[in-house]
Scaffold this motif. Structure first.
Motif, PDB file in Angstrom:
ATOM      1  N   ASN A   1       0.817  -1.224   0.000  1.00 34.29           N
ATOM      2  CA  ASN A   1       0.000   0.000   0.000  1.00 34.29           C
ATOM      3  C   ASN A   1       0.844   1.265   0.000  1.00 34.29           C
ATOM      4  O   ASN A   1       0.310   2.353   0.163  1.00 34.29           O
ATOM      5  CB  ASN A   1      -0.925   0.002   1.220  1.00 34.29           C
ATOM      6  N   ARG A   2       2.154   1.137  -0.111  1.00 35.16           N
ATOM      7  CA  ARG A   2       2.973   2.341  -0.170  1.00 35.16           C
ATOM      8  C   ARG A   2       2.774   3.018  -1.530  1.00 35.16           C
ATOM      9  O   ARG A   2       2.596   2.364  -2.547  1.00 35.16           O
ATOM     10  CB  ARG A   2       4.446   1.970   0.037  1.00 35.16           C
ATOM     11  N   GLN A   3       2.811   4.333  -1.535  1.00 37.48           N
ATOM     12  CA  GLN A   3       2.529   5.089  -2.752  1.00 37.48           C
ATOM     13  C   GLN A   3       3.818   5.720  -3.295  1.00 37.48           C
ATOM     14  O   GLN A   3       4.671   6.174  -2.535  1.00 37.48           O
ATOM     15  CB  GLN A   3       1.511   6.191  -2.441  1.00 37.48           C
ATOM     16  N   PRO A   4       3.952   5.784  -4.621  1.00 34.06           N
ATOM     17  CA  PRO A   4       5.177   6.357  -5.192  1.00 34.06           C
ATOM     18  C   PRO A   4       5.176   7.877  -5.230  1.00 34.06           C
ATOM     19  O   PRO A   4       6.204   8.492  -5.422  1.00 34.06           O
ATOM     20  CB  PRO A   4       5.182   5.778  -6.618  1.00 34.06           C
TER      21      PRO A   4
ATOM     22  N   GLU B   1      -7.201   9.086  -0.524  1.00 27.71           N
ATOM     23  CA  GLU B   1      -7.511   8.260  -1.689  1.00 27.71           C
ATOM     24  C   GLU B   1      -8.387   8.997  -2.698  1.00 27.71           C
ATOM     25  O   GLU B   1      -8.170   8.901  -3.907  1.00 27.71           O
ATOM     26  CB  GLU B   1      -8.206   6.967  -1.245  1.00 27.71           C
ATOM     27  N   LEU B   2      -9.383   9.727  -2.194  1.00 32.19           N
ATOM     28  CA  LEU B   2     -10.318  10.395  -3.107  1.00 32.19           C
ATOM     29  C   LEU B   2      -9.865  11.792  -3.506  1.00 32.19           C
ATOM     30  O   LEU B   2     -10.504  12.435  -4.344  1.00 32.19           O
ATOM     31  CB  LEU B   2     -11.706  10.469  -2.465  1.00 32.19           C
ATOM     32  N   GLY B   3      -8.794  12.279  -2.869  1.00 32.41           N
ATOM     33  CA  GLY B   3      -8.268  13.585  -3.256  1.00 32.41           C
ATOM     34  C   GLY B   3      -9.085  14.756  -2.753  1.00 32.41           C
ATOM     35  O   GLY B   3      -9.171  15.802  -3.410  1.00 32.41           O
ATOM     36  N   ILE B   4      -9.704  14.591  -1.593  1.00 35.82           N
ATOM     37  CA  ILE B   4     -10.508  15.666  -1.026  1.00 35.82           C
ATOM     38  C   ILE B   4      -9.974  16.018   0.363  1.00 35.82           C
ATOM     39  O   ILE B   4      -9.074  15.349   0.873  1.00 35.82           O
ATOM     40  CB  ILE B   4     -12.001  15.268  -0.929  1.00 35.82           C
ATOM     41  N   THR B   5     -10.518  17.064   0.961  1.00 37.11           N
ATOM     42  CA  THR B   5     -10.109  17.431   2.307  1.00 37.11           C
ATOM     43  C   THR B   5     -11.022  16.737   3.315  1.00 37.11           C
ATOM     44  O   THR B   5     -12.194  16.457   3.018  1.00 37.11           O
ATOM     45  CB  THR B   5     -10.186  18.953   2.514  1.00 37.11           C
ATOM     46  N   PRO B   6     -10.508  16.428   4.526  1.00 39.69           N
ATOM     47  CA  PRO B   6     -11.312  15.690   5.509  1.00 39.69           C
ATOM     48  C   PRO B   6     -12.598  16.400   5.908  1.00 39.69           C
ATOM     49  O   PRO B   6     -13.545  15.751   6.376  1.00 39.69           O
ATOM     50  CB  PRO B   6     -10.352  15.577   6.710  1.00 39.69           C
ATOM     51  N   GLU B   7     -12.669  17.704   5.720  1.00 37.99           N
ATOM     52  CA  GLU B   7     -13.872  18.439   6.107  1.00 37.99           C
ATOM     53  C   GLU B   7     -15.101  18.025   5.295  1.00 37.99           C
ATOM     54  O   GLU B   7     -16.240  18.263   5.711  1.00 37.99           O
ATOM     55  CB  GLU B   7     -13.640  19.944   5.950  1.00 37.99           C
TER      56      GLU B   7
ATOM     57  N   ALA C   1     -12.307   0.173  -0.137  1.00 35.45           N
ATOM     58  CA  ALA C   1     -13.588   0.747  -0.554  1.00 35.45           C
ATOM     59  C   ALA C   1     -13.384   2.018  -1.363  1.00 35.45           C
ATOM     60  O   ALA C   1     -14.046   2.237  -2.392  1.00 35.45           O
ATOM     61  CB  ALA C   1     -14.452   1.028   0.678  1.00 35.45           C
ATOM     62  N   ALA C   2     -12.483   2.881  -0.923  1.00 33.92           N
ATOM     63  CA  ALA C   2     -12.251   4.156  -1.613  1.00 33.92           C
ATOM     64  C   ALA C   2     -11.714   3.941  -3.025  1.00 33.92           C
ATOM     65  O   ALA C   2     -12.066   4.684  -3.954  1.00 33.92           O
ATOM     66  CB  ALA C   2     -11.294   5.020  -0.794  1.00 33.92           C
ATOM     67  N   ARG C   3     -10.870   2.935  -3.200  1.00 32.68           N
ATOM     68  CA  ARG C   3     -10.294   2.712  -4.531  1.00 32.68           C
ATOM     69  C   ARG C   3     -11.342   2.221  -5.520  1.00 32.68           C
ATOM     70  O   ARG C   3     -11.245   2.502  -6.732  1.00 32.68           O
ATOM     71  CB  ARG C   3      -9.128   1.731  -4.425  1.00 32.68           C
ATOM     72  N   LYS C   4     -12.349   1.509  -5.035  1.00 35.23           N
ATOM     73  CA  LYS C   4     -13.428   1.092  -5.939  1.00 35.23           C
ATOM     74  C   LYS C   4     -14.190   2.318  -6.445  1.00 35.23           C
ATOM     75  O   LYS C   4     -14.540   2.405  -7.638  1.00 35.23           O
ATOM     76  CB  LYS C   4     -14.364   0.137  -5.213  1.00 35.23           C
ATOM     77  N   LEU C   5     -14.450   3.251  -5.564  1.00 32.86           N
ATOM     78  CA  LEU C   5     -15.149   4.473  -5.977  1.00 32.86           C
ATOM     79  C   LEU C   5     -14.270   5.343  -6.861  1.00 32.86           C
ATOM     80  O   LEU C   5     -14.732   5.945  -7.840  1.00 32.86           O
ATOM     81  CB  LEU C   5     -15.598   5.254  -4.743  1.00 32.86           C
ATOM     82  N   LYS C   6     -12.980   5.395  -6.506  1.00 34.67           N
ATOM     83  CA  LYS C   6     -12.071   6.219  -7.304  1.00 34.67           C
ATOM     84  C   LYS C   6     -11.967   5.695  -8.734  1.00 34.67           C
ATOM     85  O   LYS C   6     -11.831   6.489  -9.694  1.00 34.67           O
ATOM     86  CB  LYS C   6     -10.695   6.260  -6.640  1.00 34.67           C
TER      87      LYS C   6
ATOM     88  N   GLY D   1     -25.189   4.944 -11.276  1.00 32.36           N
ATOM     89  CA  GLY D   1     -26.202   4.908 -10.228  1.00 32.36           C
ATOM     90  C   GLY D   1     -25.593   5.277  -8.886  1.00 32.36           C
ATOM     91  O   GLY D   1     -24.537   5.910  -8.821  1.00 32.36           O
ATOM     92  N   ALA D   2     -26.274   4.910  -7.802  1.00 32.17           N
ATOM     93  CA  ALA D   2     -25.811   5.272  -6.454  1.00 32.17           C
ATOM     94  C   ALA D   2     -24.364   4.825  -6.249  1.00 32.17           C
ATOM     95  O   ALA D   2     -23.991   3.689  -6.563  1.00 32.17           O
ATOM     96  CB  ALA D   2     -26.723   4.642  -5.413  1.00 32.17           C
ATOM     97  N   LEU D   3     -23.569   5.729  -5.696  1.00 30.49           N
ATOM     98  CA  LEU D   3     -22.139   5.466  -5.532  1.00 30.49           C
ATOM     99  C   LEU D   3     -21.873   4.975  -4.108  1.00 30.49           C
ATOM    100  O   LEU D   3     -21.717   5.765  -3.176  1.00 30.49           O
ATOM    101  CB  LEU D   3     -21.335   6.733  -5.830  1.00 30.49           C
ATOM    102  N   VAL D   4     -21.859   3.680  -3.960  1.00 29.47           N
ATOM    103  CA  VAL D   4     -21.604   3.036  -2.673  1.00 29.47           C
ATOM    104  C   VAL D   4     -20.628   1.890  -2.909  1.00 29.47           C
ATOM    105  O   VAL D   4     -20.766   1.138  -3.879  1.00 29.47           O
ATOM    106  CB  VAL D   4     -22.901   2.487  -2.039  1.00 29.47           C
ATOM    107  N   ALA D   5     -19.644   1.794  -2.047  1.00 27.68           N
ATOM    108  CA  ALA D   5     -18.666   0.715  -2.188  1.00 27.68           C
ATOM    109  C   ALA D   5     -18.287   0.204  -0.808  1.00 27.68           C
ATOM    110  O   ALA D   5     -18.327   0.937   0.179  1.00 27.68           O
ATOM    111  CB  ALA D   5     -17.426   1.196  -2.938  1.00 27.68           C
ATOM    112  N   ALA D   6     -17.921  -1.063  -0.764  1.00 20.51           N
ATOM    113  CA  ALA D   6     -17.497  -1.688   0.486  1.00 20.51           C
ATOM    114  C   ALA D   6     -16.101  -2.262   0.313  1.00 20.51           C
ATOM    115  O   ALA D   6     -15.729  -2.755  -0.753  1.00 20.51           O
ATOM    116  CB  ALA D   6     -18.466  -2.790   0.892  1.00 20.51           C
ATOM    117  N   GLY D   7     -15.338  -2.181   1.382  1.00 17.91           N
ATOM    118  CA  GLY D   7     -14.011  -2.781   1.405  1.00 17.91           C
ATOM    119  C   GLY D   7     -13.843  -3.583   2.686  1.00 17.91           C
ATOM    120  O   GLY D   7     -14.439  -3.256   3.720  1.00 17.91           O
ATOM    121  N   THR D   8     -13.066  -4.621   2.625  1.00 19.69           N
ATOM    122  CA  THR D   8     -12.864  -5.465   3.797  1.00 19.69           C
ATOM    123  C   THR D   8     -11.383  -5.773   3.971  1.00 19.69           C
ATOM    124  O   THR D   8     -10.571  -5.577   3.054  1.00 19.69           O
ATOM    125  CB  THR D   8     -13.625  -6.792   3.679  1.00 19.69           C
ATOM    126  N   TYR D   9     -11.046  -6.255   5.174  1.00 18.50           N
ATOM    127  CA  TYR D   9      -9.671  -6.656   5.435  1.00 18.50           C
ATOM    128  C   TYR D   9      -9.652  -7.852   6.376  1.00 18.50           C
ATOM    129  O   TYR D   9     -10.386  -7.893   7.369  1.00 18.50           O
ATOM    130  CB  TYR D   9      -8.854  -5.527   6.061  1.00 18.50           C
TER     131      TYR D   9
END
Length: 839
Positions: free
Chosen positions: A8-11, A515-521, A555-560, A609-617
């Motif tokens: 999961n490290r990013q370049p 992941e989504l490129g937004i601010t936490p707010e 989950a975020a990467r599926k939406l991205k 359609g509706a943008l919902v995604a699930a991720g698990t670990y």
């Protein structure tokens, strides 16, 4: 075959990860707007409380509740017969009743529950309940519990008062000792202590009747708990309700440190009282009750024997632990394993033998406290290694560095180690503390004029990033996260994790924001509601950042991927060239070509359609050995810490002052350095308290200090200066390379202080806490040279493990060695023992 690793490290540089920023829920907490369990008030709510035993050990002969029931304002009373099903956090330790049925086992064991209209009536009602007891002998220590097996405390004990006994051998220990040039053995004792969270345990239960429902209604419980998933499970079991009819919600939690990881009697009783009365019921524990609920640090006696070459190379180690478990099981079986299995994760051991035993006593049940099961043996091992270094005339730092575990290796007991920056942690704390210049070169020489003697000590430690196996073994995910995007650009994260002050809610927001490129707010986080959020196993074992964080990334990467697909079409660039940051999606080669995040969401909803995604670990397979008992200790990654402690000891009064702590922590990648530093410093504070003052003491079966006035905790005036150093060496499997920071940094603090005391005044205090009276006693015992001035008495029974010894070699099938009769039991009785190394 080469193991597959998630990386999961990013370049590229991060926008959010690695930046210091406030918690997303900081404002409501500092302004008092945040709601905690005791703040919740519902219409027609009743007040509940538990009547607790005044005796540490007694049979219950009779309970008379008539006078209390006749008191105006009393609505309902429960006794043990009303709740006949046992419960417990571990499937192998289902040994508690919500209310004691035939016997009480510690002062504070609950025997009745009352619901009344107001707290004043409630207090009167508790005094009117008459309980007739037959007082039994109370066993208040490990030695007493082993010496008097006929005084049976808990029927779950396999033999006498032994709750659990395990024995393992990895490699050929006898050959390892034969190879050694020098051997040393020591006894140590670690006193029990408790969590002392600011917020007492509290809950509110509400039964919602529904005549059309065959079950009759549904239950909602708001509780200050670290494990809503397991509370949900135990409520369903004890109350005979389908899990679909139970909802557990965790409001804000004012600290836990492991003390809110069990399901508790007050939660079950509040729920049953609400069901019987048809009204909400609140139970808030008093501070004294919190001490009696306990589930804190086990008192542990430990014996270590280590063989070493003349150059400091470790050849073999034999480690024994004896745990005082209190009256019930709690997490104790896991704790027993933890006292032994993680010794191998810090230093290379070519052969290792571990024997552990937990006994029942008539004290409040012990359980997990920050550093669960590893703090006591780490103290013992690090002081033991210091003694070995002095015996061999080797610098204690050099001895440790010579034997460090290497990254991306396997231990002798089959645990997989990924990243490890412990060498860097040791280097930086010794550099910052001026290790070679500050330590006493000559015993007992004053560093300043007067009675003060200063010393410097060092220690290292490791900890897990979540347990490799769930409490109930299954193949389901350990963490799950759902993310929903709305067309206005808002993002909602749903996760069952519990924020107990460590900042896990904020961590989820930061990870998804990155992941989504937004601010936490722009993000709302909904956590710990079993009706709304997917399952997360709980806030324990430093698992949330690693496991829930990885699930959030998934989950975020599926939406991205969906956002990038529509953005690529709109911007006419390949999707693989797109990046997300600052609330926009843009072309990496031409950043001016971009699309606002909110527009990308609208385009994606139009298409998908509706943008919902699930991720698990779930942790990867193959991170542990293949023997019985190998499920305790494995983790997807291990964090590492090193501490140097500077102390001053007054040789006239014995007063010990910890002046400064240098604490370096291998965090992998700091998601938020500000929060990580806070966690490290919190661990240092707690470790300092355990080293010099905290202790659970009992007199005539009763807790001697059940208040924050009497139970000594460090204040801000007592706390030493703490210099925190974060070592960032990204782990390939952590979220953005992150590892845990909540528990590991505590572990090296206690032995570093103990070793510094020896450097200052030349005496070893082989038990905690290190108090002025012990130092004075030890100083009086020395006669001009450094000697073992205070020793811990050994366990005197000849061979206490009624078990089979497993001898296991990595990549070999485990073989069982039949022992001679142990602890006075004949060989034909072995059939009553469990196979595979534990009893």
């Amino acid at each position: 075959m080469k193991e597959q690793q998630l990386d999961n490290r990013q370049p590229h540089p991060y926008s959010i990860i690695g930046t210091s920023r406030p918690k997303v829920d900081a404002y409501p907490k500092v302004t008092g707007r945040a709601l905690y369990a005791d703040d919740i008030s519902l219409p027609r709510m009743l007040y509940g409380a538990l009547l607790r035993s005044p005796h540490p050990h007694a049979n219950i002969l009779a309970i008379d509740t008539r006078r209390a029931l006749d008191l105006p304002g009393v609505v309902a009373i429960l006794t043990g017969s009303d709740l006949p099903h046992k419960f417990g956090i571990l499937p192998s330790s289902q040994d508690e009743y919500a209310l004691a049925r035939d016997k009480v086992r510690y002062v504070g064991d609950p025997v009745a529950a009352v619901a009344a209209l107001d707290p004043e009536t409630l207090e009167q009602a508790l005094k009117l309940i008459e309980v007739e007891y037959e007082v039994l002998p109370a066993l208040m220590s490990i030695d007493e519990a082993l010496d008097q097996p006929d005084v049976k405390i808990n029927e779950e004990a396999r033999i006498g008062n032994i709750h659990k006994a395990v024995a393992y051998e990895f490699g050929d220990v006898e050959a390892g000792f034969a190879e050694a040039d020098y051997m040393r053995e020591d006894w140590f004792y670690y006193e029990g202590n408790t969590h002392a969270p600011i917020e007492e345990h509290a809950c509110v239960a509400n039964w919602e009747p529904n005549p059309s429902d065959p079950i009759g209604g549904k239950l909602t419980l708001w509780s200050s708990t670290q494990t809503p998933h397991y509370v949900h499970r135990e409520l369903s079991k004890v109350l005979s309700l389908p899990q679909s009819h139970v909802r557990v919600i965790v409001p804000n939690v004012g600290g836990g440190f492991g003390g809110k990881s069990d399901p508790f009697s007050h939660e079950i009783c509040a729920a049953e009282l609400s069901r019987r009365t048809g009204r909400p019921v609140k139970i808030t524990c008093t501070r004294e009750e919190v001490f009696l609920l306990h589930r804190g640090r086990h008192p542990v006696k430990m014996w270590i024997k280590t063989g070493v070459k003349q150059d400091g190379t470790l050849t073999a180690m034999h480690f024994r632990s004896f745990l005082d478990g209190g009256a019930y099981g709690s997490y104790g079986i896991a704790t027993t394993y933890y006292t032994g299995v993680l010794q191998t994760v810090t230093y290379k051991l070519p052969s290792y033998k571990f024997e552990g035993m937990r006994v029942f006593t008539n004290k409040p049940p012990c359980g997990p406290k920050r550093g669960h099961g590893t703090t006591q043996p780490r103290y013992a091992l690090e002081v033991h290694l210091d003694k070995l270094a002095y015996d061999l005339n080797i610098d204690p730092l050099a001895l440790r560095k010579h034997n460090l575990i290497q990254p991306y290796t396997r231990t002798i007991n089959g645990l997989r180690v990924t990243s490890c920056a412990l060498d860097k942690c040791l280097d930086v704390v010794t550099e910052r503390s001026h290790w070679y210049g500050m330590r006493q070169s000559t015993p007992n020489q004053p560093s300043v004029v007067g009675p003060l003697r200063r010393g410097l000590g060092i220690a290292a430690a490791s900890y897990i990033c979540g347990a490799g196996k769930p409490i109930y073994w299954n193949d389901m995910p350990h963490s799950a996260v759902q993310i929903r995007l709305d067309r206005g650009g808002g993002v909602t994260i749903y996760c069952g994790s519990t924020d107990i002050g460590q900042g896990s809610t904020s961590i989820l927001a930061y990870i998804v924001a990155e992941e989504l490129g937004i601010t936490p707010e722009h993000i709302h986080v909904e956590t710990a509601d079993t009706a709304l959020t997917p399952v997360d196993l709980g806030s324990y074992s430093s698992r949330v950042t690693f496991m829930a964080g990885n699930a959030a990334i998934s989950a975020a990467r599926k939406l991205k991927e969906q956002l990038f697909e529509v953005a690529a079409t709109r911007l006419a660039v390949p999707a693989e060239r797109l990046l997300a940051a600052e609330n926009a999606l843009y072309d990496e080669d031409d950043p001016g070509r971009s699309l606002p995040f909110v527009l990308a969401v609208q385009l994606a909803e139009t298409k998908f359609g509706a943008l919902v995604a699930a991720g698990t670990y779930a942790p990867p397979e193959g991170i542990h050995g293949d023997y019985k008992g190998a499920g305790v200790g494995p983790s997807p990654a291990y964090s590492y810490s090193a501490c140097a402690a500077q102390v001053a000891v007054d040789i006239e009064t014995g007063e010990l002052t910890v002046e400064k702590l240098w604490l370096a922590h291998d965090v992998g990648q700091a998601i938020n350095p500000l929060l990580v530093a806070g966690q490290v410093e919190g661990g240092a504070y707690m470790g300092h308290g355990e080293a010099v003052m905290e202790q659970q003491t009992f007199r005539k079966g009763r807790h001697k200090l059940p208040s924050l006035l009497d139970y000594k905790l460090p204040t801000t005036l007592d706390t030493p200066e703490i210099e925190t150093i974060l070592i960032e060496e990204a782990d390939p499997e952590g979220p953005f390379g992150a590892k845990e920071a909540g528990q590991g940094p505590l572990n090296p603090v206690i032995p570093a202080i103990a070793n510094a005391v020896y450097d200052a005044v030349g005496v070893r205090i082989d038990e905690t806490p290190i108090t002025p009276d012990k130092i004075l006693q030890a100083l009086k015992a020395i006669s001009g040279k450094r000697v073992q001035a205070r020793t811990v008495q050994p366990i005197t029974i000849p061979n206490p493990w009624p078990t089979r010894l497993i001898q296991w070699q990595p990549d070999e099938q485990a073989k069982v060695i039949e022992p001679a009769s142990r602890y006075g039991y004949k060989s034909n009785q072995r059939a009553t023992l469990m196979k595979g190394g534990d009893a």
